[in-house]
Motif scaffolding. Structure first.
Motif, short mmCIF file in Angstrom:
data_model
loop_
_atom_site.label_atom_id
_atom_site.label_comp_id
_atom_site.label_asym_id
_atom_site.label_seq_id
_atom_site.Cartn_x
_atom_site.Cartn_y
_atom_site.Cartn_z
N PRO A 65 14.01 25.29 93.54
CA PRO A 65 13.98 23.83 93.29
C PRO A 65 14.83 23.06 94.29
N HIS A 66 15.96 23.66 94.70
CA HIS A 66 16.84 23.02 95.67
C HIS A 66 16.06 22.74 96.96
N PHE A 67 15.32 23.73 97.42
CA PHE A 67 14.52 23.57 98.64
C PHE A 67 13.44 22.51 98.45
N LEU A 68 12.75 22.56 97.30
CA LEU A 68 11.66 21.62 97.05
C LEU A 68 12.16 20.18 96.99
N PHE A 69 13.30 19.97 96.32
CA PHE A 69 13.85 18.62 96.20
C PHE A 69 14.23 18.06 97.58
N ASN A 70 14.81 18.91 98.43
CA ASN A 70 15.18 18.45 99.77
C ASN A 70 13.95 18.03 100.57
N THR A 71 12.89 18.83 100.44
CA THR A 71 11.66 18.51 101.16
C THR A 71 11.05 17.21 100.65
N LEU A 72 11.03 17.03 99.33
CA LEU A 72 10.48 15.81 98.75
C LEU A 72 11.31 14.59 99.13
N ASN A 73 12.62 14.75 99.24
CA ASN A 73 13.47 13.64 99.67
C ASN A 73 13.14 13.20 101.09
N SER A 74 12.83 14.18 101.93
CA SER A 74 12.44 13.84 103.31
C SER A 74 11.14 13.05 103.32
N ILE A 75 10.18 13.46 102.50
CA ILE A 75 8.91 12.76 102.42
C ILE A 75 9.10 11.37 101.81
N LEU A 76 9.98 11.28 100.81
CA LEU A 76 10.27 9.99 100.19
C LEU A 76 10.84 9.00 101.20
N ALA A 160 22.07 22.09 107.66
CA ALA A 160 22.24 21.37 108.92
C ALA A 160 21.78 19.92 108.78
N PHE A 161 20.66 19.73 108.10
CA PHE A 161 20.16 18.37 107.90
C PHE A 161 21.04 17.60 106.91
N LYS A 162 21.41 18.26 105.83
CA LYS A 162 22.16 17.58 104.77
C LYS A 162 23.56 17.18 105.22
N HIS A 163 24.25 18.08 105.92
CA HIS A 163 25.65 17.85 106.25
C HIS A 163 25.88 17.29 107.65
N SER A 164 24.84 17.30 108.49
CA SER A 164 25.02 16.80 109.86
C SER A 164 23.99 15.75 110.24
N PHE A 165 22.74 16.14 110.34
CA PHE A 165 21.73 15.26 110.90
C PHE A 165 21.51 13.99 110.08
N GLU A 166 21.62 14.09 108.77
CA GLU A 166 21.40 12.92 107.92
C GLU A 166 22.64 12.03 107.83
N LYS A 167 23.79 12.55 108.21
CA LYS A 167 25.05 11.79 108.10
C LYS A 167 25.44 11.10 109.39
N TYR A 168 25.08 11.72 110.52
CA TYR A 168 25.58 11.22 111.80
C TYR A 168 24.41 10.86 112.72
N ALA A 169 24.53 9.73 113.39
CA ALA A 169 23.49 9.28 114.31
C ALA A 169 23.55 10.08 115.60
N GLY A 170 22.51 9.97 116.38
CA GLY A 170 22.50 10.67 117.67
C GLY A 170 21.54 11.83 117.67
N GLU A 171 21.50 12.54 118.80
CA GLU A 171 20.60 13.67 118.96
C GLU A 171 20.96 14.78 117.97
N ALA A 172 19.92 15.41 117.42
CA ALA A 172 20.11 16.51 116.46
C ALA A 172 19.54 17.79 117.06
#
Length: 255
Positions: A65-76, A160-172
């Motif tokens: 469910p953790h994986f599914l929720f993260n994916t759905l949040n991205s789509i949302l 990586a997405f939760k703790h870095s890419f979604e929090k900080y701007a710039g190249e990922a």
């Protein structure tokens, strides 16, 4: 009339016979106890194995469910930005991912299968992050059929997405490396971050704890490890576990 030698043998037999009988009974008693002990140990091992299998399956169910929720949040996020074309592509990618996922209920999968999940997930994230996201997957071909717990690499990537890419701007930047070193598989996932870190280990969150427990249950604690470190603007997570080819262990639910 018995000779002296015959009489001596008769007396010796009369003396030794009860002793031999007693030793025989004692041996049979010890042997029976040993058999009972072995049977008890076998039952305890079987019960422990069943409990470990149940716990392993429970942990697998917790991480999904953790994986599914993260994916759905991205789509949302795409829906909120009204990026309709990209939203449709993301939903199609999620549909392929779920179809692939539920084709098997095995407690473990191959690395090839795990990377298939990740490619679908990264396809969704690429649609969301566009040109900002750069990723690379490098795999030693010899480990494609090696056994791995479901969502191990996926959890590293999600972090990586939760703790870095979604929090900080710039190249990922994200890189996945899967290789075989002697009798072990090394899975490394590193990602860039706009936040500077000193060189230090981290304990990680519940997702990494789940992975560590499942690895220990599938293999054994002394042959597995999880290491999470941060240095400057990079975070690196490494999982090490024994190399086991799935085709050579078709009947094993715990290796």
């Amino acid at each position: 009339m018995l000779s002296m030698d015959a009489f001596s043998l008769y007396i010796m037999f009369c003396v030794l016979a009860p002793l031999l009988g007693a030793f025989t009974l004692l041996f049979l008693f010890i042997f029976e106890k040993r058999i009972d002990l072995l049977e008890k140990q076998t039952r305890e091992i079987a019960l422990q194995r069943e409990l470990q299998t149940a716990l392993y399956n429970q942990l697998n169910q917790e991480i999904q469910p953790h994986f599914l929720f993260n994916t759905l949040n991205s789509i949302l996020s795409l829906a909120r930005l009204e990026r309709k074309t990209e939203l449709i592509r993301s939903i199609e990618a999620l549909s392929r991912l779920l179809k692939f996922k539920y084709q098997t209920n095995s407690p473990f999968i191959t690395i090839n299968d795990e990377l298939t999940y990740i490619k679908y997930y990264l396809e969704i994230q690429k649609i969301r992050f566009r040109d900002r996201l750069h990723y690379e997957i490098a795999m030693d071909p010899s480990v494609g059929q090696a056994v791995i717990i479901p969502f191990l690499i996926q959890t590293f990537v999600e972090n990586a997405f939760k703790h870095s890419f979604e929090k900080y701007a710039g190249e990922a930047f994200l890189k996945i490396i899967v290789e075989k070193k002697e009798k072990y598989v090394h899975v490394t996932v590193w990602n860039s971050s706009s936040e500077k870190h000193e060189d230090q280990p981290h304990k990680g969150g519940l997702g990494l704890e789940n992975i560590a427990k499942r690895l220990e249950l599938l293999f054994s604690p002394e042959h597995t490890s999880i290491q999470l470190t941060s240095l400057n603007d990079k975070t690196n997570v490494l999982a090490v576990f024994p190399y086991v080819n799935k085709n050579e262990n078709q009947g094993d639910k715990r290796l």
